[in-house]
Write a protein that holds these residues in place. Structure first.
Motif, PDB file in Angstrom:
ATOM      1  N   VAL A 229      -0.460  -4.785  17.359  1.00 25.30           N
ATOM      2  CA  VAL A 229      -1.107  -3.999  16.315  1.00 25.30           C
ATOM      3  C   VAL A 229      -0.385  -2.661  16.158  1.00 25.30           C
ATOM      4  N   GLY A 230      -0.185  -2.256  14.908  1.00 22.68           N
ATOM      5  CA  GLY A 230       0.447  -0.963  14.657  1.00 22.68           C
ATOM      6  C   GLY A 230       1.911  -0.910  15.004  1.00 22.68           C
ATOM      7  N   SER A 231       2.620  -2.027  14.865  1.00 20.92           N
ATOM      8  CA  SER A 231       4.027  -2.074  15.266  1.00 20.92           C
ATOM      9  C   SER A 231       4.981  -1.642  14.163  1.00 20.92           C
ATOM     10  N   VAL A 232       4.472  -1.362  12.965  1.00 18.14           N
ATOM     11  CA  VAL A 232       5.297  -0.900  11.851  1.00 18.14           C
ATOM     12  C   VAL A 232       4.762   0.445  11.366  1.00 18.14           C
ATOM     13  N   VAL A 233       5.648   1.409  11.153  1.00 18.02           N
ATOM     14  CA  VAL A 233       5.240   2.721  10.646  1.00 18.02           C
ATOM     15  C   VAL A 233       5.365   2.724   9.124  1.00 18.02           C
ATOM     16  N   GLY A 234       4.263   3.024   8.447  1.00 15.46           N
ATOM     17  CA  GLY A 234       4.241   3.064   6.995  1.00 15.46           C
ATOM     18  C   GLY A 234       4.791   4.369   6.442  1.00 15.46           C
ATOM     19  N   PRO A 235       4.731   4.535   5.122  1.00 14.26           N
ATOM     20  CA  PRO A 235       5.265   5.751   4.489  1.00 14.26           C
ATOM     21  C   PRO A 235       4.454   6.993   4.852  1.00 14.26           C
ATOM     22  N   GLY A 236       5.136   8.101   4.976  1.00 16.63           N
ATOM     23  CA  GLY A 236       4.472   9.357   5.269  1.00 16.63           C
ATOM     24  C   GLY A 236       3.926  10.023   4.013  1.00 16.63           C
ATOM     25  N   THR A 237       3.410  11.236   4.203  1.00 16.62           N
ATOM     26  CA  THR A 237       2.791  11.979   3.106  1.00 16.62           C
ATOM     27  C   THR A 237       3.347  13.396   3.057  1.00 16.62           C
ATOM     28  N   VAL A 238       3.697  13.834   1.860  1.00 16.32           N
ATOM     29  CA  VAL A 238       4.100  15.217   1.625  1.00 16.32           C
ATOM     30  C   VAL A 238       3.265  15.738   0.467  1.00 16.32           C
ATOM     31  N   ASN A 239       2.575  16.840   0.679  1.00 16.06           N
ATOM     32  CA  ASN A 239       1.709  17.351  -0.377  1.00 16.06           C
ATOM     33  C   ASN A 239       1.582  18.869  -0.302  1.00 16.06           C
ATOM     34  N   LEU A 240       1.706  19.495  -1.458  1.00 17.18           N
ATOM     35  CA  LEU A 240       1.488  20.932  -1.574  1.00 17.18           C
ATOM     36  C   LEU A 240       0.406  21.163  -2.622  1.00 17.18           C
ATOM     37  N   SER A 241      -0.680  21.785  -2.204  1.00 14.45           N
ATOM     38  CA  SER A 241      -1.765  22.143  -3.119  1.00 14.45           C
ATOM     39  C   SER A 241      -1.859  23.662  -3.183  1.00 14.45           C
ATOM     40  N   ALA A 242      -2.247  24.184  -4.328  1.00 13.82           N
ATOM     41  CA  ALA A 242      -2.252  25.640  -4.494  1.00 13.82           C
ATOM     42  C   ALA A 242      -3.372  26.060  -5.440  1.00 13.82           C
ATOM     43  N   GLY A 243      -3.784  27.300  -5.281  1.00 13.53           N
ATOM     44  CA  GLY A 243      -4.795  27.875  -6.148  1.00 13.53           C
ATOM     45  C   GLY A 243      -4.491  29.335  -6.433  1.00 13.53           C
ATOM     46  N   LEU A 244      -4.771  29.775  -7.647  1.00 15.40           N
ATOM     47  CA  LEU A 244      -4.553  31.154  -8.051  1.00 15.40           C
ATOM     48  C   LEU A 244      -5.872  31.696  -8.585  1.00 15.40           C
ATOM     49  N   THR A 269       5.746  11.740  -5.213  1.00 21.46           N
ATOM     50  CA  THR A 269       5.212  10.385  -5.086  1.00 21.46           C
ATOM     51  C   THR A 269       5.054  10.024  -3.621  1.00 21.46           C
ATOM     52  N   ASN A 270       3.822   9.771  -3.198  1.00 24.53           N
ATOM     53  CA  ASN A 270       3.533   9.337  -1.835  1.00 24.53           C
ATOM     54  C   ASN A 270       3.177   7.855  -1.860  1.00 24.53           C
ATOM     55  N   LEU A 271       3.974   7.059  -1.181  1.00 23.64           N
ATOM     56  CA  LEU A 271       3.831   5.611  -1.240  1.00 23.64           C
ATOM     57  C   LEU A 271       2.633   5.127  -0.427  1.00 23.64           C
ATOM     58  N   SER A 272       2.057   4.031  -0.876  1.00 21.92           N
ATOM     59  CA  SER A 272       0.915   3.405  -0.208  1.00 21.92           C
ATOM     60  C   SER A 272       1.402   2.442   0.875  1.00 21.92           C
ATOM     61  N   ASP A 273       0.475   1.667   1.443  1.00 21.33           N
ATOM     62  CA  ASP A 273       0.818   0.712   2.492  1.00 21.33           C
ATOM     63  C   ASP A 273       1.640  -0.449   1.927  1.00 21.33           C
ATOM     64  N   PRO A 274       2.603  -0.946   2.683  1.00 23.01           N
ATOM     65  CA  PRO A 274       3.340  -2.137   2.259  1.00 23.01           C
ATOM     66  C   PRO A 274       2.503  -3.398   2.450  1.00 23.01           C
ATOM     67  N   ASN A 275       2.893  -4.453   1.780  1.00 19.00           N
ATOM     68  CA  ASN A 275       2.277  -5.764   1.981  1.00 19.00           C
ATOM     69  C   ASN A 275       2.678  -6.262   3.362  1.00 19.00           C
ATOM     70  N   MET A 276       1.698  -6.476   4.250  1.00 15.46           N
ATOM     71  CA  MET A 276       1.997  -6.856   5.627  1.00 15.46           C
ATOM     72  C   MET A 276       1.712  -8.327   5.915  1.00 15.46           C
ATOM     73  N   ASN A 277       1.485  -9.130   4.890  1.00 15.38           N
ATOM     74  CA  ASN A 277       1.225 -10.560   5.033  1.00 15.38           C
ATOM     75  C   ASN A 277       2.561 -11.292   5.112  1.00 15.38           C
ATOM     76  N   ILE A 278       2.915 -11.803   6.301  1.00 13.22           N
ATOM     77  CA  ILE A 278       4.231 -12.425   6.478  1.00 13.22           C
ATOM     78  C   ILE A 278       4.375 -13.708   5.680  1.00 13.22           C
ATOM     79  N   SER A 279       3.282 -14.310   5.261  1.00  9.49           N
ATOM     80  CA  SER A 279       3.360 -15.551   4.483  1.00  9.49           C
ATOM     81  C   SER A 279       3.500 -15.289   2.990  1.00  9.49           C
ATOM     82  N   SER A 280       3.508 -14.024   2.602  1.00 11.58           N
ATOM     83  CA  SER A 280       3.671 -13.665   1.194  1.00 11.58           C
ATOM     84  C   SER A 280       5.145 -13.452   0.867  1.00 11.58           C
TER      85      SER A 280
END
Length: 308
Positions: A229-244, A269-280
């Motif tokens: 379980v958890g043997s693949v690392v998915g995409p990370g996240t980069v985000n900058l939020s701001a208020g004035l 663009t922050n990517l979502s989880d990949p398809n992890m179904n090996i039969s797909s």
């Protein structure tokens, strides 16, 4: 001979509250207290969380359904691995800055009160997040096969048991990296790194039917797949939020606050989880972007509030 505890019964659904988890982390923080109109807090966490309640195809924190269901009551360790939602690296920085424009400030200290009411007194606040990806688990769907012979991977369409959803672990191919040499959203996982347990003739992108009891496929091999379980690392996240924001004093007690806040200012663009179904056939493909962690498309709002 069946490995099932009660071979003459259909599936028996149970609920158990027991689980094992360990969490270790290293944390570092830098803080600059409010001085000259500036405040900063930056924190980095390096963490590792291991648990045995993640289920064979977790795509969120553990739950009672879907990938969060345990593979087997006989072997809780079969679902042991990295916790999906605990990121290995997480860097979070917040900043508040009173812009240096207006009366009594670095720039425009001698401007009129009317001009100061327009350009002075603005405050900028930001939140920056960078984190590595979640821990993903390759799987093949319930109903295809049952390598362990326990009935864990079978459902009503395959065995006559009552319906259920017990995705199964594939095998990890020794010596083959799960990360492609050139990782992209079209090819996030190396398909050659995972295979159907006990089925040498299996081809990637096809059903894993080991132990299904139908067709020219191998009999149960008496174990679950060994891909952790958890043997693949998915995409990370980069985000900058701001208020004035700025507060306008109308009278001594009446004030008007104007504010604009924006998430994902850079529209990264922050990517979502990949398809992890090996039969797909699309195993390892990322087909969408995330909307969580404020990492979705840029959005904003402007507001005014009267305080008295």
């Amino acid at each position: 001979m069946s490995a099932r505890l009660f071979p003459n019964w259909g599936r028996i659904n149970t609920r158990a509250t027991g689980a094992n988890e360990s969490y270790h982390s290293l944390q570092a923080e830098f803080e600059h207290r409010f001085q000259s109109g500036f405040q900063l807090d930056s924190a980095w966490t390096y963490a590792k969380a291991l648990a045995d309640n993640q289920g064979p195809s977790n795509t969120s924190f553990a739950g009672e359904s879907g990938g969060g269901r345990a593979t087997s009551i006989l072997d809780r360790h079969a679902d042991f691995g990295n916790v999906y939602g605990t990121r290995r690296h997480r860097w979070n920085t917040t900043m508040v800055y009173d812009l240096p424009f207006g009366r009594g400030r670095q720039f425009g200290t001698g401007i009129s009160r009317l001009a100061d009411s327009v350009v002075g007194g603005w405050r900028l606040a930001t939140i920056f997040l960078w984190q590595s990806g979640p821990f993903e688990s390759p799987y093949f769907p319930s109903g295809q096969g049952d390598p362990s012979g326990t009935g864990s991977g079978l459902n009503s369409s395959a065995s006559g048991f009552d319906g259920g959803h017990r995705n199964q672990h594939p095998d990890r191919v020794a010596g083959v990296s799960a990360r492609p040499q050139h990782q992209t959203k079209m090819d996030w996982v190396n398909a050659a790194a995972f295979t159907c347990p006990g089925y040498p003739a299996w081809q990637p992108g096809t059903a894993c039917t080991t132990g299904s009891g139908s067709g020219p496929v191998p009999n149960p091999i008496g174990r679950f797949g060994n891909a952790q379980v958890g043997s693949v690392v998915g995409p990370g996240t980069v985000n900058l939020s701001a208020g004035l924001s700025k507060t306008f004093s109308i009278t001594e007690r009446l004030k008007l606050r104007a504010e604009g806040t924006f998430t994902n200012v850079l529209n990264h663009t922050n990517l979502s989880d990949p398809n992890m179904n090996i039969s797909s056939p699309s195993f390892g493909l990322i087909s969408s972007a995330i909307s969580s962690d404020f990492g979705g498309a840029r959005s904003g709002q402007v507001s005014m509030r009267l305080d008295f």
